[in-house]
Design a protein around this motif. Structure first.
Motif, PDB file in Angstrom:
ATOM      1  N   GLY A   1      33.205  45.480  81.132  1.00 26.59           N
ATOM      2  CA  GLY A   1      32.987  45.020  82.473  1.00 26.59           C
ATOM      3  C   GLY A   1      31.829  46.833  82.870  1.00 26.59           C
ATOM      4  O   GLY A   1      31.558  47.583  82.695  1.00 26.59           O
ATOM      5  N   PRO A   2      30.173  46.077  83.709  1.00 30.67           N
ATOM      6  CA  PRO A   2      29.776  47.281  84.166  1.00 30.67           C
ATOM      7  C   PRO A   2      30.495  47.781  85.278  1.00 30.67           C
ATOM      8  O   PRO A   2      31.686  47.400  86.016  1.00 30.67           O
ATOM      9  N   SER A   3      29.830  49.021  85.131  1.00 32.00           N
ATOM     10  CA  SER A   3      30.818  49.466  86.655  1.00 32.00           C
ATOM     11  C   SER A   3      30.061  48.504  87.794  1.00 32.00           C
ATOM     12  O   SER A   3      29.533  48.160  88.570  1.00 32.00           O
ATOM     13  N   GLY A   4      31.965  48.893  88.522  1.00 31.43           N
ATOM     14  CA  GLY A   4      32.078  48.303  90.066  1.00 31.43           C
ATOM     15  C   GLY A   4      32.664  46.781  89.398  1.00 31.43           C
ATOM     16  O   GLY A   4      32.459  45.997  90.536  1.00 31.43           O
ATOM     17  N   SER A   5      32.636  46.757  88.020  1.00 32.05           N
ATOM     18  CA  SER A   5      32.940  44.860  88.098  1.00 32.05           C
ATOM     19  C   SER A   5      34.319  44.854  88.979  1.00 32.05           C
ATOM     20  O   SER A   5      35.090  43.481  88.453  1.00 32.05           O
ATOM     21  N   GLY A   6      35.658  45.730  89.132  1.00 29.94           N
ATOM     22  CA  GLY A   6      36.918  45.675  89.443  1.00 29.94           C
ATOM     23  C   GLY A   6      37.525  46.204  88.099  1.00 29.94           C
ATOM     24  O   GLY A   6      39.035  45.498  88.275  1.00 29.94           O
ATOM     25  N   LYS A   7      37.642  46.707  86.905  1.00 26.05           N
ATOM     26  CA  LYS A   7      37.944  47.018  85.632  1.00 26.05           C
ATOM     27  C   LYS A   7      39.003  48.475  86.472  1.00 26.05           C
ATOM     28  O   LYS A   7      40.437  47.905  86.592  1.00 26.05           O
ATOM     29  N   THR A   8      38.788  48.637  87.055  1.00 20.25           N
ATOM     30  CA  THR A   8      40.419  50.283  87.556  1.00 20.25           C
ATOM     31  C   THR A   8      41.218  49.431  88.559  1.00 20.25           C
ATOM     32  O   THR A   8      41.985  49.273  88.429  1.00 20.25           O
ATOM     33  N   THR A   9      40.488  49.099  89.176  1.00 20.40           N
ATOM     34  CA  THR A   9      40.888  47.652  90.268  1.00 20.40           C
ATOM     35  C   THR A   9      41.943  46.618  89.495  1.00 20.40           C
ATOM     36  O   THR A   9      43.157  46.954  90.003  1.00 20.40           O
ATOM     37  N   LEU A  10      41.976  46.091  89.131  1.00 18.67           N
ATOM     38  CA  LEU A  10      42.696  45.585  88.060  1.00 18.67           C
ATOM     39  C   LEU A  10      43.641  46.369  87.445  1.00 18.67           C
ATOM     40  O   LEU A  10      44.555  45.189  87.152  1.00 18.67           O
TER      41      LEU A  10
ATOM     42  N   ASP B   1      42.080  53.247  81.088  1.00 26.61           N
ATOM     43  CA  ASP B   1      40.976  53.575  82.140  1.00 26.61           C
ATOM     44  C   ASP B   1      40.369  54.508  81.585  1.00 26.61           C
ATOM     45  O   ASP B   1      39.961  55.602  81.700  1.00 26.61           O
ATOM     46  N   GLU B   2      38.672  53.893  80.729  1.00 25.04           N
ATOM     47  CA  GLU B   2      38.015  54.563  80.187  1.00 25.04           C
ATOM     48  C   GLU B   2      38.572  56.191  79.485  1.00 25.04           C
ATOM     49  O   GLU B   2      38.600  56.913  79.694  1.00 25.04           O
ATOM     50  N   PRO B   3      39.544  56.110  78.495  1.00 23.58           N
ATOM     51  CA  PRO B   3      40.151  56.260  78.061  1.00 23.58           C
ATOM     52  C   PRO B   3      38.841  57.904  77.583  1.00 23.58           C
ATOM     53  O   PRO B   3      39.043  58.720  77.549  1.00 23.58           O
TER      54      PRO B   3
HETATM   55  N1  LIG Z   1      39.841  51.757  97.794  1.00 24.36           N
HETATM   56  C1  LIG Z   1      38.601  50.916  98.255  1.00 24.36           C
HETATM   57  N2  LIG Z   1      38.593  50.520  99.262  1.00 24.36           N
HETATM   58  C2  LIG Z   1      37.000  49.822  99.139  1.00 24.36           C
HETATM   59  N3  LIG Z   1      35.823  49.296  98.216  1.00 24.36           N
HETATM   60  C3  LIG Z   1      36.853  49.656  96.995  1.00 24.36           C
HETATM   61  C4  LIG Z   1      37.855  50.580  96.650  1.00 24.36           C
HETATM   62  N4  LIG Z   1      37.890  50.595  95.488  1.00 24.36           N
HETATM   63  C5  LIG Z   1      37.287  50.159  94.901  1.00 24.36           C
HETATM   64  N5  LIG Z   1      36.862  49.485  95.700  1.00 24.36           N
HETATM   65  C6  LIG Z   1      35.067  48.703  95.155  1.00 24.36           C
HETATM   66  O1  LIG Z   1      35.254  47.798  94.571  1.00 24.36           O
HETATM   67  C7  LIG Z   1      34.885  47.331  92.981  1.00 24.36           C
HETATM   68  C8  LIG Z   1      35.013  47.685  92.338  1.00 24.36           C
HETATM   69  O2  LIG Z   1      35.711  49.023  91.629  1.00 24.36           O
HETATM   70  P1  LIG Z   1      36.727  49.828  90.083  1.00 24.36           P
HETATM   71  O3  LIG Z   1      37.047  50.620  91.002  1.00 24.36           O
HETATM   72  O4  LIG Z   1      37.110  49.114  90.277  1.00 24.36           O
HETATM   73  O5  LIG Z   1      35.348  49.414  89.108  1.00 24.36           O
HETATM   74  P2  LIG Z   1      34.934  49.446  88.043  1.00 24.36           P
HETATM   75  O6  LIG Z   1      34.892  48.254  87.311  1.00 24.36           O
HETATM   76  O7  LIG Z   1      36.405  50.391  87.095  1.00 24.36           O
HETATM   77  O8  LIG Z   1      34.297  50.243  87.375  1.00 24.36           O
HETATM   78  P3  LIG Z   1      34.134  51.778  86.587  1.00 24.36           P
HETATM   79  O9  LIG Z   1      33.590  51.365  85.396  1.00 24.36           O
HETATM   80  O10 LIG Z   1      32.790  52.555  87.322  1.00 24.36           O
HETATM   81  O11 LIG Z   1      35.147  52.574  86.310  1.00 24.36           O
HETATM   82  C9  LIG Z   1      33.245  48.632  94.091  1.00 24.36           C
HETATM   83  O12 LIG Z   1      32.316  47.948  94.716  1.00 24.36           O
HETATM   84  C10 LIG Z   1      34.313  49.935  94.445  1.00 24.36           C
HETATM   85  O13 LIG Z   1      33.247  49.970  95.737  1.00 24.36           O
END
Ligand SMILES: Nc1ncnc2c1ncn2[C@@H]1O[C@H](COP(=O)(O)OP(=O)(O)OP(=O)(O)O)[C@@H](O)[C@H]1O
Ligand SMILES: [Mg+2]
Lengths: 244, 225
Positions: A44-53, A172-174
């Motif tokens: 998924g593109p950057s910021g799509s929420g991968k790390t959050t998931l 996570d993006e190893p």
């Molecule tokens: N603690 C937080 N507080 C506020 N917003 C957050 C927090 N953590 C993540 N976000 C937001 O959640 C969205 C998704 O972030 P995430 O890190 O999950 O993306 P990602 O898919 O892992 O991106 P990347 O490929 O750049 O790592 C981003 O817009 C980010 O700004």
């Protein structure tokens, strides 16, 4: 591990972040099931929420709504001790930034999770050396992280993630901070581990090379699952990726 | 390799034996020698000041209770008031106040450098938590580090302060006093300085260490904000 039970089940996971007065919904209802031994890539593109998931799956953060089940146990029901135990023994983490502990040698990094797991020193050292051998760093066991290249540090991290024979490896993006060739080596290593050790590997990536080794690819965008593709289906759509 | 490791522990427990904690703390102190030095420096100075005042007091009281007329005379020549019969030599209110301030400044300095140290180690703390560390493992690591720093720093400071006080006394009141002063009393004072130093070091790290221990792994991994 005979029948492919679902080792990770995510149901209706929503995650909101409050930033001042505004609420940002980063995950907008994710449902997903991952079978034991699978190699799953999350694209998924950057910021799509991968790390959050990832943080939800790894028990590092709690969903705002919905649940994450590991081995059919809802991890939001776990207390601090059980959660620590889960992180220690069930899940191995690999990060984009390696996160090797700077003051410890390669071997000490690998054995640290075993210390937490209560494994005696000798046994931990022996096993640590075996793991370093698997990742091709046996000779470097006394080296500190600053004496190792990025790729070598990531290998140490992989060995460390394997320390307590986890059922799941979350990566996570190893390869995010590695050059192409080194990234490919790391991917091959992960694939080998998933095959030989039957570890479930869940990996977030931008790296298209990762697709070839994945059993399934989950495409997420803007906090939702866009599509899930099995490996068989991949070859068809792979041509299109280049066009996009 | 394939066989799962059987924990010989009660169910679902993570541990960090005390011996291992000390090992990790020592490693951390050694690898961050420069930072340790800075953290410890204010402690060395404050404790050496404390030990100096304390030992000086010991020496003066030993002289006043002695019968060495010449030494007592030299005391009064230095402008030191000799307390009346049966009363112990004490610090003046100003001296107490300065001592208190110096110790306070020292603690504030330790809190400050320890907060910086914790901020520097966010990632390390987060990583440890991802590997299964409990809050109290982190707390314990920081406390042990602080105790060790306190021990080393205040031992150095205490020794330095006592030495300066003794040498100063020999110069000011003559070498004849060497026989009057009780070594035991001086050692007791140095010991109290070391205990005080450890205490200050631990007090100084409490808040930063609690902060570190309470940190959620995600926050820690994201960096400092
Ligand atoms: N603690 C937080 N507080 C506020 N917003 C957050 C927090 N953590 C993540 N976000 C937001 O959640 C969205 C998704 O972030 P995430 O890190 O999950 O993306 P990602 O898919 O892992 O991106 P990347 O490929 O750049 O790592 C981003 O817009 C980010 O700004
Ligand atoms: Mg990310």
């Amino acid at each position: 591990m005979n029948q492919p039970a679902s080792i990770v089940r995510i149901s209706g996971v929503i995650k909101d972040f409050t930033m001042g007065k505004t609420i940002v919904q980063v995950l907008k209802g994710i449902d997903l099931e991952i079978k034991a031994g699978e190699y799953v890539s999350i694209m998924g593109p950057s910021g799509s929420g991968k790390t959050t998931l990832f943080n939800m799956i790894g028990g590092l953060d709690k969903p705002s709504a919905g649940s994450v089940f590991i081995d059919e146990i809802d991890i939001s029901q776990l207390d601090a001790y059980e959660l620590a135990w889960l992180r220690c023994r069930k899940i191995g983490y690999i990060f984009q930034t390696f996160n090797i502990i700077q003051v410890m040698t390669a071997l000490e990094n690998v054995t640290l999770p075993m210390v937490f797991a209560g494994i005696p020193d000798d046994e931990a050292r022996e096993r640590g050396m075996e793991l370093l051998d698997i990742v091709g760093l046996k000779k470097r066991f006394l080296h500190k992280p600053f004496e190792l290249s990025g790729g070598q540090q990531q290998r140490v991290a992989i060995a460390r993630a394997l320390a307590n024979d986890p059922a799941i490896i979350l990566a996570d993006e190893p390869t995010g901070n590695l050059d192409l060739a080194t990234g490919e080596e790391i991917i091959t290593l992960l694939k080998m581990l998933s095959r030989d050790k039957e570890v479930t590997i869940i990996s977030a990536t931008h790296d298209l090379k990762m697709l070839n080794v994945s059993d399934r690819v989950i495409w997420i965008s803007d906090g939702k699952i866009e599509k899930i593709e099995k490996r068989e289906e991949l070859s068809i759509s792979l041509g299109q990726i280049g066009d996009k | 390799m394939q066989g799962k490791i059987k924990p010989n522990l009660p169910q679902k427990q993570v541990v960090l034996p005390f011996k291992k904690s000390v090992e990790i703390a020592v490693k951390s102190i050694k690898s961050r020698f420069f930072r340790t030095l800075i953290t410890t420096m204010s402690l060395i100075l404050a404790i050496s000041f404390y030990a100096y005042i304390k030992v000086n007091l010991d020496i003066i009281s030993s002289i006043t209770v002695s019968n060495d007329k010449a030494a007592i005379q030299r005391l009064s020549l230095q402008g030191i008031e000799i307390p009346g019969e049966g009363r112990a030599m004490e610090l003046s209110p100003q001296e107490r106040w300065i001592l208190f301030l110096s110790l306070l400044v020292c603690v504030v300095g330790i809190v400050n450098t320890q907060l910086m140290a914790v901020a520097d180690r966010f990632r390390e703390i987060g990583t440890m938590k991802c590997l299964g560390a409990l809050d109290r493992f982190i707390l314990r690591l920081f406390l042990i580090e602080a105790a060790l720093q306190g021990l080393i720093g205040s031992a150095l400071g205490g020794a330095a302060g006592a030495l300066i006080a003794c040498l100063g006394a020999l110069v000011k009141y003559g070498s004849s006093i060497a026989g009057l002063v009780s070594l035991n009393q001086i050692l007791t004072s140095v010991f109290s300085a070391v205990v005080l130093g450890c205490l200050l070091s631990i007090i100084g790290v409490l808040y930063p260490a609690l902060l570190a221990a309470k940190m959620q792994p995600v926050e820690a991994m994201r960096g400092r904000d």
